[in-house]
Design a protein around this motif. Structure first.
Motif, PDB file in Angstrom:
ATOM      1  N   MET A  30       0.834  -1.201   0.000  1.00 54.61           N
ATOM      2  CA  MET A  30       0.000   0.000   0.000  1.00 54.61           C
ATOM      3  C   MET A  30       0.873   1.257   0.000  1.00 54.61           C
ATOM      4  SD  MET A  30      -3.018   1.309  -0.036  1.00 54.61           S
ATOM      5  CE  MET A  30      -4.309   0.341   0.676  1.00 54.61           C
ATOM      6  N   ASP A  31       1.916   1.269   0.828  1.00 51.48           N
ATOM      7  CA  ASP A  31       2.822   2.422   0.858  1.00 51.48           C
ATOM      8  C   ASP A  31       3.500   2.624  -0.493  1.00 51.48           C
ATOM      9  OD1 ASP A  31       2.176   2.875   3.509  1.00 51.48           O
ATOM     10  OD2 ASP A  31       4.024   1.972   4.310  1.00 51.48           O
ATOM     11  N   GLY A  32       3.899   1.523  -1.118  1.00 48.45           N
ATOM     12  CA  GLY A  32       4.537   1.616  -2.434  1.00 48.45           C
ATOM     13  C   GLY A  32       3.595   2.163  -3.494  1.00 48.45           C
ATOM     14  N   ILE A  33       2.347   1.712  -3.463  1.00 52.94           N
ATOM     15  CA  ILE A  33       1.357   2.203  -4.432  1.00 52.94           C
ATOM     16  C   ILE A  33       1.085   3.686  -4.195  1.00 52.94           C
ATOM     17  CG2 ILE A  33      -1.073   2.032  -5.132  1.00 52.94           C
ATOM     18  CD1 ILE A  33      -0.805  -1.035  -4.563  1.00 52.94           C
ATOM     19  N   PHE A  73      -4.666  -6.899  -5.635  1.00 48.53           N
ATOM     20  CA  PHE A  73      -4.433  -6.392  -4.290  1.00 48.53           C
ATOM     21  C   PHE A  73      -5.683  -5.746  -3.694  1.00 48.53           C
ATOM     22  CE2 PHE A  73      -1.643  -5.443  -0.906  1.00 48.53           C
ATOM     23  CZ  PHE A  73      -1.999  -4.202  -0.401  1.00 48.53           C
ATOM     24  N   PHE A  74      -6.488  -5.130  -4.508  1.00 51.62           N
ATOM     25  CA  PHE A  74      -7.645  -4.379  -4.016  1.00 51.62           C
ATOM     26  C   PHE A  74      -8.967  -5.061  -4.353  1.00 51.62           C
ATOM     27  CE2 PHE A  74      -4.359  -1.079  -4.573  1.00 51.62           C
ATOM     28  CZ  PHE A  74      -4.334  -0.588  -3.287  1.00 51.62           C
ATOM     29  N   THR A  76     -11.080  -6.911  -2.661  1.00 49.41           N
ATOM     30  CA  THR A  76     -12.170  -6.950  -1.676  1.00 49.41           C
ATOM     31  C   THR A  76     -12.895  -5.611  -1.660  1.00 49.41           C
ATOM     32  OG1 THR A  76     -10.816  -6.115   0.140  1.00 49.41           O
ATOM     33  CG2 THR A  76     -10.824  -8.515  -0.226  1.00 49.41           C
ATOM     34  N   GLN A  77     -14.048  -5.571  -1.015  1.00 48.45           N
ATOM     35  CA  GLN A  77     -14.789  -4.306  -0.913  1.00 48.45           C
ATOM     36  C   GLN A  77     -13.959  -3.263  -0.164  1.00 48.45           C
ATOM     37  OE1 GLN A  77     -18.712  -4.584   0.734  1.00 48.45           O
ATOM     38  NE2 GLN A  77     -19.171  -2.461   0.329  1.00 48.45           N
ATOM     39  N   GLU A  78     -13.299  -3.688   0.922  1.00 53.18           N
ATOM     40  CA  GLU A  78     -12.425  -2.773   1.666  1.00 53.18           C
ATOM     41  C   GLU A  78     -11.294  -2.294   0.761  1.00 53.18           C
ATOM     42  OE1 GLU A  78      -9.158  -2.818   5.284  1.00 53.18           O
ATOM     43  OE2 GLU A  78     -10.455  -4.558   5.009  1.00 53.18           O
ATOM     44  N   GLY A  79     -10.743  -3.210  -0.016  1.00 52.35           N
ATOM     45  CA  GLY A  79      -9.677  -2.859  -0.943  1.00 52.35           C
ATOM     46  C   GLY A  79     -10.128  -1.873  -1.999  1.00 52.35           C
ATOM     47  N   ASN A  80     -11.363  -2.030  -2.470  1.00 51.95           N
ATOM     48  CA  ASN A  80     -11.899  -1.085  -3.452  1.00 51.95           C
ATOM     49  C   ASN A  80     -11.921   0.331  -2.891  1.00 51.95           C
ATOM     50  OD1 ASN A  80     -12.329  -3.096  -5.342  1.00 51.95           O
ATOM     51  ND2 ASN A  80     -14.433  -3.444  -4.726  1.00 51.95           N
ATOM     52  N   PHE A  81     -12.356   0.467  -1.644  1.00 48.79           N
ATOM     53  CA  PHE A  81     -12.380   1.788  -1.003  1.00 48.79           C
ATOM     54  C   PHE A  81     -10.971   2.326  -0.816  1.00 48.79           C
ATOM     55  CE2 PHE A  81     -16.576   0.254   0.691  1.00 48.79           C
ATOM     56  CZ  PHE A  81     -17.345   1.144  -0.037  1.00 48.79           C
ATOM     57  N   GLN A  82     -10.029   1.437  -0.477  1.00 47.57           N
ATOM     58  CA  GLN A  82      -8.642   1.860  -0.304  1.00 47.57           C
ATOM     59  C   GLN A  82      -8.054   2.348  -1.623  1.00 47.57           C
ATOM     60  OE1 GLN A  82      -7.048  -1.757   1.372  1.00 47.57           O
ATOM     61  NE2 GLN A  82      -7.032  -0.891   3.434  1.00 47.57           N
ATOM     62  N   LEU A  83      -8.327   1.639  -2.699  1.00 45.32           N
ATOM     63  CA  LEU A  83      -7.808   2.049  -4.000  1.00 45.32           C
ATOM     64  C   LEU A  83      -8.381   3.396  -4.404  1.00 45.32           C
ATOM     65  CD1 LEU A  83      -6.166   1.566  -6.531  1.00 45.32           C
ATOM     66  CD2 LEU A  83      -8.094   0.282  -7.467  1.00 45.32           C
ATOM     67  N   LEU A  84      -9.672   3.572  -4.226  1.00 47.28           N
ATOM     68  CA  LEU A  84     -10.297   4.851  -4.544  1.00 47.28           C
ATOM     69  C   LEU A  84      -9.662   5.960  -3.711  1.00 47.28           C
ATOM     70  CD1 LEU A  84     -12.481   5.902  -6.414  1.00 47.28           C
ATOM     71  CD2 LEU A  84     -14.151   5.511  -4.611  1.00 47.28           C
ATOM     72  N   SER A  85      -9.398   5.683  -2.449  1.00 44.20           N
ATOM     73  CA  SER A  85      -8.766   6.658  -1.561  1.00 44.20           C
ATOM     74  C   SER A  85      -7.352   7.002  -2.023  1.00 44.20           C
ATOM     75  CB  SER A  85      -8.736   6.097  -0.135  1.00 44.20           C
ATOM     76  OG  SER A  85      -8.026   6.952   0.708  1.00 44.20           O
TER      77      SER A  85
END
Length: 152
Positions: A30-33, A73-74, A76-85
């Motif tokens: 996540m930090d790298g992305i 990596f993203f 899951t539903q939580e991952g989708n929100f993280q990617l959007l963020s």
């Protein structure tokens, strides 16, 4: 953890040599992305329409080149929100470089609409819900921009 090690074709011991846990791996990815997207949005460009176009082109290239990893990596539903963020954060960096006063409500509303619109377009493109080539995607992103600091 076993599944990750198997897919990476490494032993569990090798995994733990580099990471303390699966969560450590996730945090580092996540930090790298985040830093990769931020680096592209901080691209050596000014805060103008042309500068935004340059930064967005760099972001699109990164997302395109890494779309399989990002989707995995993203997923899951939580991952989708993280990617959007993450995408929103990258675009917001460009906004912050525009040095807009907090009291300029109209400009801030336009910028917020632009950031969310661009993040939504990128997210849906990444997951194949919008089928555009990279040039068409750039045009769509730029059409979402409601505030142009280089215009009076």
């Amino acid at each position: 953890m076993r599944e990750i090690a198997n897919k990476a074709q490494i032993s569990r011991n090798t995994f733990y040599t580099h990471f303390t846990s699966v969560y450590d791996l996730k945090d580092r990815v996540m930090d790298g992305i985040k830093s990769s997207i931020a680096m592209r949005m901080e691209h050596d460009s000014d805060v103008t329409q042309l500068g935004l176009k340059t930064s967005l082109t760099a972001m699109i290239t990164y997302l395109y080149e890494n779309q399989e990893l990002l989707r995995l990596f993203f997923q899951t539903q939580e991952g989708n929100f993280q990617l959007l963020s993450v995408i929103q954060s990258g675009i917001t960096l460009w906004r912050l470089r525009a040095h807009i006063s907090q009291s300029d409500t109209a400009a801030n509303v336009q910028i917020i609409m632009s950031v969310h619109g661009m993040a939504g377009i990128l997210y849906h493109w990444l997951y194949g819900q919008i089928r555009l080539d990279q040039d068409q995607l750039l045009t769509a992103l730029l059409s979402a921009v409601r505030f142009h600091p280089d215009q009076p």
